[in-house]
Design an enzyme around this catalytic site. Structure first.
Site, PDB file in Angstrom:
ATOM      1  N   THR A   1      47.885  19.110  33.304  1.00  0.00           N
ATOM      2  CA  THR A   1      47.004  18.124  33.951  1.00  0.00           C
ATOM      3  C   THR A   1      46.049  18.776  34.948  1.00  0.00           C
ATOM      4  OG1 THR A   1      46.941  16.210  35.427  1.00  0.00           O
ATOM      5  CG2 THR A   1      48.889  17.592  35.586  1.00  0.00           C
ATOM      6  N   GLN A   2      44.881  18.174  35.088  1.00  0.00           N
ATOM      7  CA  GLN A   2      43.925  18.634  36.109  1.00  0.00           C
ATOM      8  C   GLN A   2      44.383  18.221  37.511  1.00  0.00           C
ATOM      9  OE1 GLN A   2      39.846  17.454  35.176  1.00  0.00           O
ATOM     10  NE2 GLN A   2      40.200  17.882  33.022  1.00  0.00           N
TER      11      GLN A   2
ATOM     12  N   THR B   1      42.253  40.628  51.998  1.00  0.00           N
ATOM     13  CA  THR B   1      41.744  40.463  53.370  1.00  0.00           C
ATOM     14  C   THR B   1      42.682  41.027  54.423  1.00  0.00           C
ATOM     15  OG1 THR B   1      40.543  38.480  52.769  1.00  0.00           O
ATOM     16  CG2 THR B   1      41.084  38.705  55.074  1.00  0.00           C
TER      17      THR B   1
ATOM     18  N   ASP C   1      40.134  44.004  46.156  1.00  0.00           N
ATOM     19  CA  ASP C   1      40.009  42.571  46.415  1.00  0.00           C
ATOM     20  C   ASP C   1      40.718  41.896  45.236  1.00  0.00           C
ATOM     21  OD1 ASP C   1      37.630  40.552  47.862  1.00  0.00           O
ATOM     22  OD2 ASP C   1      38.725  39.842  46.110  1.00  0.00           O
TER      23      ASP C   1
ATOM     24  N   THR D   1      49.729  27.383  44.219  1.00  0.00           N
ATOM     25  CA  THR D   1      48.292  27.384  43.942  1.00  0.00           C
ATOM     26  C   THR D   1      47.575  27.597  45.264  1.00  0.00           C
ATOM     27  OG1 THR D   1      48.560  25.808  42.136  1.00  0.00           O
ATOM     28  CG2 THR D   1      46.383  25.921  43.106  1.00  0.00           C
TER      29      THR D   1
HETATM   30  N1  ASP Z   1      38.820  37.975  48.519  1.00  0.00           N
HETATM   31  C1  ASP Z   1      40.066  38.225  49.173  1.00  0.00           C
HETATM   32  C2  ASP Z   1      41.070  38.639  48.119  1.00  0.00           C
HETATM   33  O1  ASP Z   1      41.585  37.809  47.416  1.00  0.00           O
HETATM   34  C3  ASP Z   1      40.506  37.022  49.916  1.00  0.00           C
HETATM   35  C4  ASP Z   1      41.821  37.154  50.656  1.00  0.00           C
HETATM   36  O2  ASP Z   1      42.539  38.120  50.597  1.00  0.00           O
HETATM   37  O3  ASP Z   1      42.144  36.202  51.388  1.00  0.00           O
HETATM   38  O4  ASP Z   1      41.346  39.798  47.992  1.00  0.00           O
END
Ligand code: ASP
Length: 342
Positions: free
Chosen positions: A276-277, A12, A56, A165
């Site tokens: 773990t979840q 993005t 992406d 994460t």
């Molecule tokens: N879909 C995008 C990506 O991971 C989302 C982002 O960059 O925030 O390339």
């Protein structure tokens, strides 16, 4: 003069709205420099290399991690630090993989991106990019890099990459390092927690690795999970490792069929590791009766690893033709600060 290499992979941060379709598409590095004139104000060299076609990050594959490692390896001597611009969706996977692939790295690799494209008025991309560059260039009183690690910098926090994460699909605070404190916080000043930062072993060289094996699968437990689903996983051709996502402190149903399937996997030479979840905390097999059967079935402890770093660690270890015993030994060691072992 300090020199920083920006590696632009996509995401993005470097996207612009296609006026016809309204969808976000990637643009190139020159447009980037135009949109971030502040880059000129750093009094050091900033060069850039880009993926031929920026992607992406949902399209990122292990081969793309290899491309990034190659770019860092080829430019290792020429630059003091690296900033990787990357989509947020799989950023934690890439950060984890790079941490294993760049063994004994002595220079910062700061991965960042943004939730809003850098051309948007309210973008978080500028702040993320400019602070990442500053961190990649930062040195301590001895003239050594402040953070010779693979990190993610996002919305004021610098985190060890293999501890992160993505936790937010909308907010600017997109990443969290739940089981390890941030390595630095950026406010008016950038405050480094030097005691938390890993330093390379000066007696050993920097060693990039390129081999990965993706014969790994996640198996998430849920109430009502069907026997034939676990059976199908156990029968996947060529499968070498299963990351079992359990409940709480590493607990699982005590159904005999599940125990049998896990034992069968072990007999077939498949490594099964328990994570773990829960997004925070660690696996403690044996704390409850509902995890004793996992120890009996030969399931390994994944400690407080994130799913992303467990996947990357297994792909990395399996890619290196090690014996099963060696892999098990390394699974119980922290190789890059990815797990906490008491
Ligand atoms: N879909 C995008 C990506 O991971 C989302 C982002 O960059 O925030 O390339």
């Amino acid at each position: 003069m300090t020199s920083i290499l920006i590696i632009y992979t996509g995401g993005t941060i470097g996207m612009i709205e296609n006026p016809e379709t309204g969808a976000l598409e990637n643009f190139d590095m020159e447009q980037f420099r135009h949109l971030v004139p502040e880059l000129k104000r750093f009094n050091f060299t900033i060069d850039a290399v880009t993926f031929e076609s920026p992607i992406d990050s949902s399209d990122m594959e292990p081969n793309d991690w290899v491309r990034i490692v190659r770019m860092i390896h080829e430019n290792y001597e020429r630059y003091d630090g690296f900033v990787v611009l990357h989509g947020t969706d799989t950023m934690s996977y890439t950060a984890s993989a790079l941490s294993f692939m760049l063994e004994n790295i002595g220079k910062p690799v700061i991965i960042t991106g943004s939730q809003l494209p850098i051309g948007k008025l309210r973008t978080d991309g500028k702040e993320n990019l400019l602070t990442s560059i500053e961190i990649a260039a930062a040195r301590n009183a001895q003239g050594e890099p402040m953070v010779p690690e693979v990190c993610i910098f996002f919305q004021s926090a610098l985190m060890r990459g293999n501890r992160t994460t993505k936790i937010n699909a909308e907010g600017f605070n997109a990443f969290r390092s739940n089981n390890y404190p941030p390595l630095a916080k950026a406010g008016i000043h950038i405050r480094y927690e030097t005691h938390l930062i890993r330093r390379p072993d000066p007696t050993r060289p920097f060693t990039p690795h390129y081999l990965l094996d993706n014969n790994v699968v996640f198996l998430t437990l849920f109430p009502g999970i069907r026997e034939d689903i676990v059976d199908m996983v156990a029968r996947i051709k060529g499968l070498k490792a299963v990351i079992l996502k359990t409940y709480g402190a590493g607990n699982a149903p005590q159904r005999p069929w599940l125990v049998d399937k896990l034992k069968q996997m072990k007999e077939r030479g498949i490594i099964v590791v328990n994570i773990t979840q829960c997004s925070k905390g660690r696996v403690e097999m044996g704390r409850y009766e509902t995890s004793l059967q996992l120890i009996d079935s030969g399931v390994l402890n994944g400690y407080d690893a994130t799913p992303e770093s467990m996947l990357a660690k297994l792909m990395f270890l399996l890619g290196h033709d090690l014996s099963k015993e060696e892999i098990i030994m390394r699974m119980n060691e922290s190789l890059r600060g990815e797990i906490t072992i008491d």
